[in-house]
Each structure stands twice: as C-alpha cells, then as structure tokens.
Motif scaffolding. Structure first.
Motif, PDB file in Angstrom:
ATOM      1  N   ASP A   7       0.844  -1.195   0.000  1.00 43.86           N
ATOM      2  CA  ASP A   7       0.000   0.000   0.000  1.00 43.86           C
ATOM      3  C   ASP A   7       0.883   1.250   0.000  1.00 43.86           C
ATOM      4  O   ASP A   7       0.625   2.218   0.719  1.00 43.86           O
ATOM      5  N   LEU A 310     -10.262  -6.873   1.378  1.00 43.54           N
ATOM      6  CA  LEU A 310      -9.222  -6.167   2.140  1.00 43.54           C
ATOM      7  C   LEU A 310      -9.067  -6.767   3.535  1.00 43.54           C
ATOM      8  O   LEU A 310      -7.947  -6.991   4.010  1.00 43.54           O
ATOM      9  N   SER A 321      -5.106  -1.893  -0.574  1.00 43.23           N
ATOM     10  CA  SER A 321      -6.055  -0.794  -0.415  1.00 43.23           C
ATOM     11  C   SER A 321      -7.169  -0.888  -1.447  1.00 43.23           C
ATOM     12  O   SER A 321      -6.985  -1.467  -2.517  1.00 43.23           O
ATOM     13  N   ILE A 351      -9.369  -3.476  -6.182  1.00 44.17           N
ATOM     14  CA  ILE A 351      -8.314  -3.405  -5.171  1.00 44.17           C
ATOM     15  C   ILE A 351      -7.067  -2.787  -5.801  1.00 44.17           C
ATOM     16  O   ILE A 351      -6.709  -3.113  -6.938  1.00 44.17           O
TER      17      ILE A 351
END
Length: 394
Positions: A7, A310, A321, A351
C-alpha cells in the motif's frame, strides 16, 4: 506472521538512511533556521542542503522549491496562490480530493471551474483541454500519475496546450515523484509545468513535509501570514527534521532513478498483475493498455466486495487498499473509477496494489498464494456468483 505491505501509494516506510539524516535535528541541532546564532545557522544550512537535493530531483533552481506540510497543502497553495475572483480553473474528474475540494471552495469564491472527463483508460485527452480553454483561463491542474490506477497523463502535451492558451499549468506529482523522472528545466520534458506538488511520505520521507515547485516567473500569494519564511511564500517556522528527511529521500530517489530502479519495480508489479489475472477468473486491470507508473496495479474482482477482500487479506498478513487512503471507510465508490466509466459494483470490487522499492520477489510470490485463496473463499459466500456457477454447470 510476517506481514507484506503493498500500500505504498498510501504511505511508504521511512528509509533507515533518511531517519539517520533526521535524527541529529531532533536531539542535537535543534535550532530555529531563522536564528542567527550557531544552532540556527546549522539548521539553516541543513534546510539549504535539503532544498538543493529536492531541486536536483526536479532539475530546477533551489530557490524555486517551497517547503510545505505535505501534498495537500502544496496542492492548495498552487491553486489558491494564483487564482482570483473572475479567473477560470480547469482540472479533471480523477484528481486527488486535495485538488477537487479546493476547486469547489474556489468556485464558491467566484472562480469559474471546468472539470474535464477522462477516457475509459483514465486518460485526459488533449483535445478536451483545448476545447475547454477560455480567455480568462488562469490555471490548468492535472495530476501526473493517478494515485488509484497509476495511469500517467500526457503532461508535456497538456502543459504545452495550457501555455499556448496563456494559462499556467500545475501538476500533482505526488505519485510520480521517485518513480518517474521529473525535469522542469528549460529543456526538460516538463518545461511547461509552472507548479508541481511533492509529498514526503510517498517517497520514504516522513509524514508532515512536502514541497511545491514554483517557477520563478510565477507570482504566488501565500495562504499563511506571518514571517518571511520560504521567500515570503509560506510563513511558519521550518520543520527542519522533516525537511532534512525529504532532502535525503530526494537524494536517494535521484540515485535510484539513475540505477534503473523503476524498471526493476515494474517487473515485480507485472509479475503480481499477470499472476493474479492468470490464476483468478473474471478479473481485469483498471487502466490497462496505457502507460502506468511501475509500482501500481488496480484490479477488479467480480462478485467480490473490495472491503471484504481487504479484511480477508489483512487477516492473512497482506496490506493492500481499495483506493485513496484519504477516502478509506467511505461508502461511495471511487470517483476515479466511476469517472473511467466503471459501474458502481465493479468499482466496489476493485483493489489497489502499490509496491515500493523495498518490495521483494518473495513477497510477490506469497501474495500470489494469498489473493486467489481469499477471492475463492469470498466467492463461495456470494449468492450471485454461486447462482452463475450453477447455471453454467446445468
């Protein structure tokens, strides 16, 4: 459980060498950079060195670098600093909310605002910008690399059109810095960019520090009023440790770019992306077929809610994320994906995986085990997916 972090577009870990560069300015060299005594001048010298490193990343003059508290402030300073009532601003539907919400506020103050659409691939067409220009267009603001999809905009062409129409050009380069070359010099490919935004924590520097490149010919009105810091463009005592960290991170990024770092990172991203698409049916890449920054892939998983995926991946040790970290927890689908023409359902099934220079091949291989298993489990729980599978079987 060993965690895997994918992320990086939300934030990056602080590099050890960045922390070591910062440490003395918390504990030993704690002077105010505006003071004339020895401790103050040590701080001033450190700020000046950091400014030179950031200027080196951008190929600009050190005096054209304004230190801020981060990307949001830099975006706001770029817009509020040059626009006045009666001016016209052009921006796009896929900008970060630091630009879009600033544009809404400016509109309430009498600035005319035009929001450009994007293609299904997430690209701003130069012809759209050309058609939107008006005699009173003062500023065009288009992000360089999108934070959710990684799609790269034709900034050189767009900036050239803005200049030809008599407008200034700003680009939010928060997700491009440290991943793509940035050259705003008179002979560089970004020569027509007048304002450019950077954020420290996206390039392995600390949170709470950023910069705005301001071409020396641009008159910028400050948002804060106080001292004469940053050549009277940004009042407030300098965050010396943060600025030192940003300078060191810029120095590291400059070397990494020269040493073919982006190509190596893109190979890891491609391995992850191709692996997911080959292992999981009814998936696809949002923004496929156009240039994307090498660390980012945004993938939709039909018949799966991104939020559930997630959580499932997080429980297995993989951090990813659903889109912009600033919108985390929002019930609305991504404004970026909706602008690209995705349905609300597919947007909510998407995603974002964003890698950093610290990502390893072993982590990619581990992710390629975790993601298919999590998707398969969630689809087993999906009535719509099971109904479809049953129909195909019958």
């Amino acid at each position: 459980m060993q965690r895997i972090y994918m992320d990086a577009n939300a934030t990056t870990p602080l590099l050890p060498e960045v922390f070591e560069a910062m440490r003395p300015f918390y504990l030993e060299h704690y002077g105010n950079a505006s003071s004339i005594h020895q401790q103050g001048q040590q701080a001033r010298s450190a700020v000046d060195r950091a400014r030179e490193h950031v200027a080196g990343l951008l190929h600009c003059r050190p005096a054209e670098v304004v230190f801020t508290s981060g990307g949001t402030e830099s975006d706001n300073l770029a817009l509020f600093g040059v626009l006045a009532k009666g001016d016209h601003l052009i921006t796009t539907a896929i900008e970060h909310h630091a630009v879009l919400h600033a544009a809404q506020s400016l509109e309430a103050r009498g600035i005319e605002v035009t929001i450009l659409p994007v293609t299904p691939a997430g690209i701003v067409e130069p012809t759209e910008l050309l058609a939107a220009l008006r005699p009173n267009t003062r500023l065009v603001s288009v992000m360089y690399a999108n934070n959710e999809t990684g799609v790269i905009q034709p900034i050189d062409a767009l900036a050239g059109i803005a200049h030809a129409g008599g407008a200034l050009f700003h680009t939010d380069a928060v997700q491009a810095a440290g991943k793509l070359p940035l050259d705003v010099s008179p002979h560089g490919f970004l020569k027509d960019v007048d304002l450019l935004t950077l954020s420290g924590h996206k390039i392995h520097a600390p949170k709470g520090v950023g910069a705005l490149y301001v071409r020396r010919s641009v008159q910028l009105s400050p948002m804060f009023h106080g001292g004469s810091h940053e050549r009277q463009r940004r009042a407030g005592t300098e965050n010396v440790p943060g600025i030192v960290g940003l300078g060191k991170a810029a120095e590291v990024a400059t070397a990494w770019l020269k040493n073919d770092g982006p190509a190596s990172l893109a190979c890891l991203r491609d391995r992850l992306e191709q692996g997911i698409l080959s292992l999981i049916e009814e998936t696809g890449v949002n923004g496929a077929g156009v240039s994307r920054v090498g660390n980012t892939t945004n993938i939709y998983f039909d018949h799966v809610e991104a939020e559930a995926l997630l959580i499932a991946l997080d429980l297995k040790g993989l951090s990813v994320s659903g889109g912009s970290a600033c919108q985390s927890g929002a019930s609305e689908p991504s404004h970026v994906l909706i602008a690209m023409g995705l349905s609300a359902a597919r947007s909510r099934a998407s995603i974002r995986f964003s890698l950093s220079k610290l990502t390893t091949q072993a982590e990619i291989d581990q992710a390629l085990q975790l993601v298919p298993a999590a998707v398969a489990h969630l689809r087993e729980l999906s009535p719509a997916y099971n109904k479809k599978t049953l129909a195909v079987t019958v």
